[in-house]
Design a protein around this motif. Structure first.
Motif, PDB file in Angstrom:
ATOM      1  N   LEU A 351       6.121  11.359  37.027  1.00  0.00           N
ATOM      2  CA  LEU A 351       5.877  11.876  38.377  1.00  0.00           C
ATOM      3  C   LEU A 351       6.029  10.765  39.409  1.00  0.00           C
ATOM      4  O   LEU A 351       5.422   9.695  39.273  1.00  0.00           O
ATOM      5  CB  LEU A 351       4.470  12.460  38.469  1.00  0.00           C
ATOM      6  N   THR A 352       6.828  11.021  40.427  1.00  0.00           N
ATOM      7  CA  THR A 352       6.998  10.087  41.534  1.00  0.00           C
ATOM      8  C   THR A 352       7.129  10.873  42.832  1.00  0.00           C
ATOM      9  O   THR A 352       7.892  11.844  42.892  1.00  0.00           O
ATOM     10  CB  THR A 352       8.250   9.210  41.350  1.00  0.00           C
ATOM     11  N   VAL A 353       6.377  10.445  43.854  1.00  0.00           N
ATOM     12  CA  VAL A 353       6.387  11.133  45.154  1.00  0.00           C
ATOM     13  C   VAL A 353       6.386  10.101  46.277  1.00  0.00           C
ATOM     14  O   VAL A 353       5.690   9.085  46.211  1.00  0.00           O
ATOM     15  CB  VAL A 353       5.156  12.049  45.320  1.00  0.00           C
ATOM     16  N   ILE A 354       7.179  10.380  47.312  1.00  0.00           N
ATOM     17  CA  ILE A 354       7.133   9.630  48.572  1.00  0.00           C
ATOM     18  C   ILE A 354       6.829  10.627  49.682  1.00  0.00           C
ATOM     19  O   ILE A 354       7.430  11.706  49.735  1.00  0.00           O
ATOM     20  CB  ILE A 354       8.465   8.921  48.862  1.00  0.00           C
ATOM     21  N   VAL A 355       5.893  10.280  50.562  1.00  0.00           N
ATOM     22  CA  VAL A 355       5.593  11.093  51.739  1.00  0.00           C
ATOM     23  C   VAL A 355       5.897  10.252  52.980  1.00  0.00           C
ATOM     24  O   VAL A 355       5.377   9.139  53.125  1.00  0.00           O
ATOM     25  CB  VAL A 355       4.126  11.557  51.759  1.00  0.00           C
ATOM     26  N   VAL A 356       6.762  10.763  53.851  1.00  0.00           N
ATOM     27  CA  VAL A 356       7.164  10.062  55.068  1.00  0.00           C
ATOM     28  C   VAL A 356       6.683  10.855  56.278  1.00  0.00           C
ATOM     29  O   VAL A 356       7.084  12.010  56.459  1.00  0.00           O
ATOM     30  CB  VAL A 356       8.696   9.886  55.139  1.00  0.00           C
ATOM     31  N   CYS A 357       5.832  10.256  57.082  1.00  0.00           N
ATOM     32  CA  CYS A 357       5.323  10.909  58.290  1.00  0.00           C
ATOM     33  C   CYS A 357       6.165  10.496  59.494  1.00  0.00           C
ATOM     34  O   CYS A 357       6.611   9.349  59.589  1.00  0.00           O
ATOM     35  CB  CYS A 357       3.860  10.541  58.535  1.00  0.00           C
ATOM     36  N   PHE A 358       6.333  11.424  60.427  1.00  0.00           N
ATOM     37  CA  PHE A 358       7.163  11.176  61.597  1.00  0.00           C
ATOM     38  C   PHE A 358       6.355  10.927  62.870  1.00  0.00           C
ATOM     39  O   PHE A 358       6.914  10.886  63.957  1.00  0.00           O
ATOM     40  CB  PHE A 358       8.103  12.365  61.837  1.00  0.00           C
ATOM     41  N   SER A 359       5.046  10.799  62.735  1.00  0.00           N
ATOM     42  CA  SER A 359       4.196  10.600  63.899  1.00  0.00           C
ATOM     43  C   SER A 359       3.322   9.374  63.679  1.00  0.00           C
ATOM     44  O   SER A 359       3.077   8.980  62.543  1.00  0.00           O
ATOM     45  CB  SER A 359       3.313  11.827  64.135  1.00  0.00           C
ATOM     46  N   PRO A 360       2.843   8.739  64.757  1.00  0.00           N
ATOM     47  CA  PRO A 360       1.968   7.567  64.597  1.00  0.00           C
ATOM     48  C   PRO A 360       0.646   7.938  63.963  1.00  0.00           C
ATOM     49  O   PRO A 360       0.279   9.106  63.866  1.00  0.00           O
ATOM     50  CB  PRO A 360       1.776   7.069  66.041  1.00  0.00           C
ATOM     51  N   LEU A 361      -0.085   6.920  63.548  1.00  0.00           N
ATOM     52  CA  LEU A 361      -1.319   7.119  62.790  1.00  0.00           C
ATOM     53  C   LEU A 361      -2.339   7.946  63.543  1.00  0.00           C
ATOM     54  O   LEU A 361      -3.067   8.744  62.960  1.00  0.00           O
ATOM     55  CB  LEU A 361      -1.922   5.758  62.434  1.00  0.00           C
ATOM     56  N   ASP A 362      -2.428   7.775  64.878  1.00  0.00           N
ATOM     57  CA  ASP A 362      -3.465   8.460  65.646  1.00  0.00           C
ATOM     58  C   ASP A 362      -3.016   9.801  66.194  1.00  0.00           C
ATOM     59  O   ASP A 362      -3.678  10.385  67.037  1.00  0.00           O
ATOM     60  CB  ASP A 362      -3.941   7.584  66.811  1.00  0.00           C
ATOM     61  N   HIS A 363      -1.851  10.302  65.701  1.00  0.00           N
ATOM     62  CA  HIS A 363      -1.336  11.567  66.210  1.00  0.00           C
ATOM     63  C   HIS A 363      -1.719  12.699  65.263  1.00  0.00           C
ATOM     64  O   HIS A 363      -0.975  13.074  64.382  1.00  0.00           O
ATOM     65  CB  HIS A 363       0.180  11.515  66.363  1.00  0.00           C
ATOM     66  N   ARG A 364      -2.900  13.212  65.437  1.00  0.00           N
ATOM     67  CA  ARG A 364      -3.381  14.306  64.605  1.00  0.00           C
ATOM     68  C   ARG A 364      -3.705  15.500  65.481  1.00  0.00           C
ATOM     69  O   ARG A 364      -4.115  15.347  66.629  1.00  0.00           O
ATOM     70  CB  ARG A 364      -4.628  13.894  63.824  1.00  0.00           C
ATOM     71  N   GLU A 365      -3.486  16.663  64.941  1.00  0.00           N
ATOM     72  CA  GLU A 365      -3.820  17.858  65.701  1.00  0.00           C
ATOM     73  C   GLU A 365      -5.328  17.907  65.948  1.00  0.00           C
ATOM     74  O   GLU A 365      -6.114  17.692  65.030  1.00  0.00           O
ATOM     75  CB  GLU A 365      -3.391  19.118  64.927  1.00  0.00           C
ATOM     76  N   PRO A 366      -5.723  18.160  67.193  1.00  0.00           N
ATOM     77  CA  PRO A 366      -7.169  18.207  67.470  1.00  0.00           C
ATOM     78  C   PRO A 366      -7.824  19.351  66.725  1.00  0.00           C
ATOM     79  O   PRO A 366      -7.304  20.466  66.675  1.00  0.00           O
ATOM     80  CB  PRO A 366      -7.219  18.431  68.993  1.00  0.00           C
ATOM     81  N   SER A 367      -8.936  19.054  66.101  1.00  0.00           N
ATOM     82  CA  SER A 367      -9.657  20.090  65.367  1.00  0.00           C
ATOM     83  C   SER A 367     -10.598  20.793  66.329  1.00  0.00           C
ATOM     84  O   SER A 367     -11.187  20.164  67.216  1.00  0.00           O
ATOM     85  CB  SER A 367     -10.465  19.475  64.224  1.00  0.00           C
ATOM     86  N   PRO A 368     -10.728  22.101  66.213  1.00  0.00           N
ATOM     87  CA  PRO A 368     -11.618  22.833  67.117  1.00  0.00           C
ATOM     88  C   PRO A 368     -13.056  22.350  66.988  1.00  0.00           C
ATOM     89  O   PRO A 368     -13.546  22.113  65.882  1.00  0.00           O
ATOM     90  CB  PRO A 368     -11.465  24.288  66.652  1.00  0.00           C
ATOM     91  N   GLN A 369     -13.710  22.172  68.130  1.00  0.00           N
ATOM     92  CA  GLN A 369     -15.103  21.730  68.110  1.00  0.00           C
ATOM     93  C   GLN A 369     -15.992  22.815  67.531  1.00  0.00           C
ATOM     94  O   GLN A 369     -15.799  23.999  67.778  1.00  0.00           O
ATOM     95  CB  GLN A 369     -15.562  21.376  69.524  1.00  0.00           C
ATOM     96  N   ARG A 370     -16.942  22.334  66.761  1.00  0.00           N
ATOM     97  CA  ARG A 370     -17.870  23.294  66.170  1.00  0.00           C
ATOM     98  C   ARG A 370     -18.817  23.831  67.242  1.00  0.00           C
ATOM     99  O   ARG A 370     -19.317  23.096  68.090  1.00  0.00           O
ATOM    100  CB  ARG A 370     -18.694  22.617  65.071  1.00  0.00           C
ATOM    101  N   GLU A 371     -18.991  25.115  67.203  1.00  0.00           N
ATOM    102  CA  GLU A 371     -19.904  25.724  68.155  1.00  0.00           C
ATOM    103  C   GLU A 371     -21.342  25.376  67.800  1.00  0.00           C
ATOM    104  O   GLU A 371     -21.737  25.378  66.638  1.00  0.00           O
ATOM    105  CB  GLU A 371     -19.734  27.248  68.146  1.00  0.00           C
ATOM    106  N   ARG A 372     -22.088  25.043  68.834  1.00  0.00           N
ATOM    107  CA  ARG A 372     -23.506  24.767  68.607  1.00  0.00           C
ATOM    108  C   ARG A 372     -24.248  26.078  68.364  1.00  0.00           C
ATOM    109  O   ARG A 372     -24.058  27.051  69.081  1.00  0.00           O
ATOM    110  CB  ARG A 372     -24.106  24.057  69.827  1.00  0.00           C
ATOM    111  N   ARG A 373     -25.051  26.040  67.359  1.00  0.00           N
ATOM    112  CA  ARG A 373     -25.802  27.245  67.009  1.00  0.00           C
ATOM    113  C   ARG A 373     -27.286  27.016  67.292  1.00  0.00           C
ATOM    114  O   ARG A 373     -27.852  25.982  66.966  1.00  0.00           O
ATOM    115  CB  ARG A 373     -25.603  27.588  65.527  1.00  0.00           C
ATOM    116  N   PHE A 374     -27.880  27.980  67.934  1.00  0.00           N
ATOM    117  CA  PHE A 374     -29.299  27.896  68.262  1.00  0.00           C
ATOM    118  C   PHE A 374     -30.040  28.995  67.511  1.00  0.00           C
ATOM    119  O   PHE A 374     -29.577  30.144  67.440  1.00  0.00           O
ATOM    120  CB  PHE A 374     -29.521  28.076  69.774  1.00  0.00           C
TER     121      PHE A 374
END
Length: 397
Positions: A351-374
Motif C-alpha cells: 500500500l502506498t498513498v500520496i495526498v496533495v493539497c492545493f490550499s495553504p495550511l490555514d485554509h479550512r472551511e469554517p465549521s458552523p458555531q455550536r448553538e448555545r443551549r440553555f
C-alpha cells in the motif's frame, strides 16, 4: 509493518545526483533517501495475482467515480484566472499482507527549489509519482532512483516558463519519451531481472496545469467540491480498449491475466513478456495522459497503488480524506488513514498513498458555531422566597 525512509531537502542539486525515496514523507519537505528497511527483499515470483472476488469488486467499485474526461481541458473560468494552488503533501506506505515491499514513490512539492537553476519552471511546480513493482522490487527501485534524469535531462523537458497549450503539448511529448527511455533502460540494466516490472503513475503540476501520465493500475483521483474525479484509467483487462489492443497484437487473457501471468496491460520492464525492441507488444510502456486546469473548486489529489483501489472506490477515498482534512488538515495523516482503511477492508497488496493539497495550511472551511443551549429550570415557591430574601439582604447591605 511499515517500511519508511526519512529524507532531507537539498537545494540546487544536480539532476544526476538526486536520489529519491521509497517509503514515508514528512509534510512540507522534499526528502532524499537516508535508510531503507532491511526487512524488504525481492520475492522469487509473484505477478500481482489477486483473488477472483477482488477482481470482481474492482468493476463495481468504480461505478460512483466520475471520469476525468468530463473535465474541460485548459478551459478555466474567468473567475478562477487569479487562482494558483498552494501545494503541500504527505505520503504513507505499508507492506500490507505481502512478504516483501515492492512499492516506491517520489514526492517533490517544489521543483524549482529542488533542481535549482538547472530549469526555468513555471510557478508552482511539483512532481509526484507512485511505482508499483511486481516480479521483485528491482524495476520500481530503478525507476524511482533514475526518473529525474530521464524526465528532465534525457527527454528534452520543455524550457518554457509560461503555461499554455504549447507547453502542455511539449510536456506530454517529453513525458511519453521519458517513459519509453526508462523502459528501454530497464532492458539494459543487468541489476534488473527481465521478469521484474513496475506500473508507473506520475502527476506534475505547473502553475494551474495538472498533468497525469499513467501506465498500469495505480490511480490518481481529484477531489472537486467533494466529488471524486478519476485522473487516470486502470490498465486492466476490464478496460475495453486495452483488451482490444492486446488481442489485436496476439496477446490473450487467461482468468483475467495478460498471457495468464500479469494483471495489467501496461508496465515498465517485464522484458521477458515483451517482443524485441521495435516490435509492437501486447504489454506496452506507453502512458495515457489526462490533464486539467485547477480551480478554486479543486481541493486535493490522491495518488495510490492498486492495493488501495482493490478494496475501495475513488469516492470512498475522497470522502475519507476530506473528513480528515477538516479535522486536522494534515495530508500525511490522511495518507496514513487511507492505508489503514484499506488494511481494514482486507486488501491483499502493498500500500502506498500520496495526498496533495492545493490550499495553504490555514485554509479550512469554517465549521458552523455550536448553538448555545440553555436549560430551563422551575423553582418552588419556597425557593423563590428564599432567593428574594437573599437578594433583599444583599441590596440593603
Amino acid at each position: 509493518m511499515v517500511a519508511e525512509a526519512k529524507i532531507v531537502c537539498q537545494q540546487s542539486v544536480p539532476v544526476l545526483e538526486v536520489q529519491y525515496f521509497g517509503k514515508g514523507t514528512n509534510v512540507h519537505e522534499v526528502e532524499d533517501v537516508v535508510a531503507v528497511s532491511q526487512s524488504i527483499s525481492p520475492k522469487s515470483f509473484d505477478r500481482n495475482r489477486a483473488s477472483e472476488s477482488v477482481s470482481d469488486a474492482i468493476t463495481s467499485s468504480q461505478a460512483d467515480d466520475k471520469p476525468a474526461d468530463k473535465i474541460p481541458d485548459l478551459a478555466p473560468e474567468s473567475a478562477d484566472l487569479q487562482f494558483f494552488p498552494r501545494l503541500r503533501s504527505g505520503s504513507f506506505a505499508d507492506i500490507g499482507p505481502r512478504r516483501y515491499m515492492e512499492d516506491e514513490h517520489i514526492l517533490i512539492d517544489d521543483l524549482s527549489s529542488h533542481l535549482g537553476s538547472l530549469f526555468n519552471f513555471p510557478t508552482p511546480s511539483a512532481l509526484y509519482g507512485v511505482f508499483d513493482g511486481h516480479g521483485g522490487p528491482e524495476a520500481a527501485s530503478y525507476v524511482r532512483k533514475n526518473m529525474l534524469r530521464f524526465f528532465f535531462e534525457d527527454a528534452d523537458f520543455p524550457q518554457i516558463s509560461e503555461v499554455d497549450e504549447i507547453f502542455s503539448e511539449e510536456l506530454e511529448n517529453s513525458l511519453r519519451k521519458a517513459f519509453h527511455l526508462v523502459d528501454l533502460a530497464l532492458a539494459d540494466d543487468r541489476s534488473v531481472s527481465s521478469s521484474s516490472g513496475t506500473t508507473a503513475l506520475t502527476a506534475m503540476i505547473f502553475g494551474r496545469l495538472l498533468m497525469v501520465a499513467n501506465a498500469g493500475d495505480c490511480r490518481a483521483v481529484l477531489c472537486r467540491k467533494g466529488e471524486a474525479i478519476n485522473m487516470s484509467q486502470d490498465h486492466r483487462p476490464i478496460y475495453p480498449s486495452e483488451r482490444k489492443r492486446v488481442e489485436e497484437l496476439g496477446g490473450y487473457f487467461d482468468d483475467g491475466y495478460l498471457n495468464g501471468v500479469l494483471s495489467v496491460t501496461r508496465a515498465l520492464g517485464d522484458w521477458d513478456m515483451k517482443f524485441p525492441r521495435g516490435s509492437s507488444s501486447p504489454l506496452i510502456a506507453d502512458p495515457e495522459f489526462r490533464q486539467v486546469v485547477l480551480t478554486e473548486d479543486d481541493e486535493f489529489l490522491i495518488i495510490g497503488c492498486d492495493g488501495i483501489w482493490d478494496v475501495m472506490s475513488s469516492q470512498h477515498a475522497v470522502s475519507l480524506v476530506r473528513r480528515g482534512l477538516r479535522r486536522h488538515d494534515d495530508p500525511e495523516q490522511c495518507a496514513r488513514d487511507l492505508v489503514m482503511e484499506a488494511l481494514r477492508l482486507n486488501t491483499f497488496d502493498n500500500l502506498t498513498v500520496i495526498v496533495v493539497c492545493f490550499s495553504p495550511l490555514d485554509h479550512r472551511e469554517p465549521s458552523p458555531q455550536r448553538e448555545r443551549r440553555f436549560r430551563c429550570c422551575s423553582l418552588s415557591a419556597e425557593a423563590l422566597c428564599s432567593l428574594r430574601s437573599l437578594l433583599d439582604s444583599s441590596a440593603s447591605g
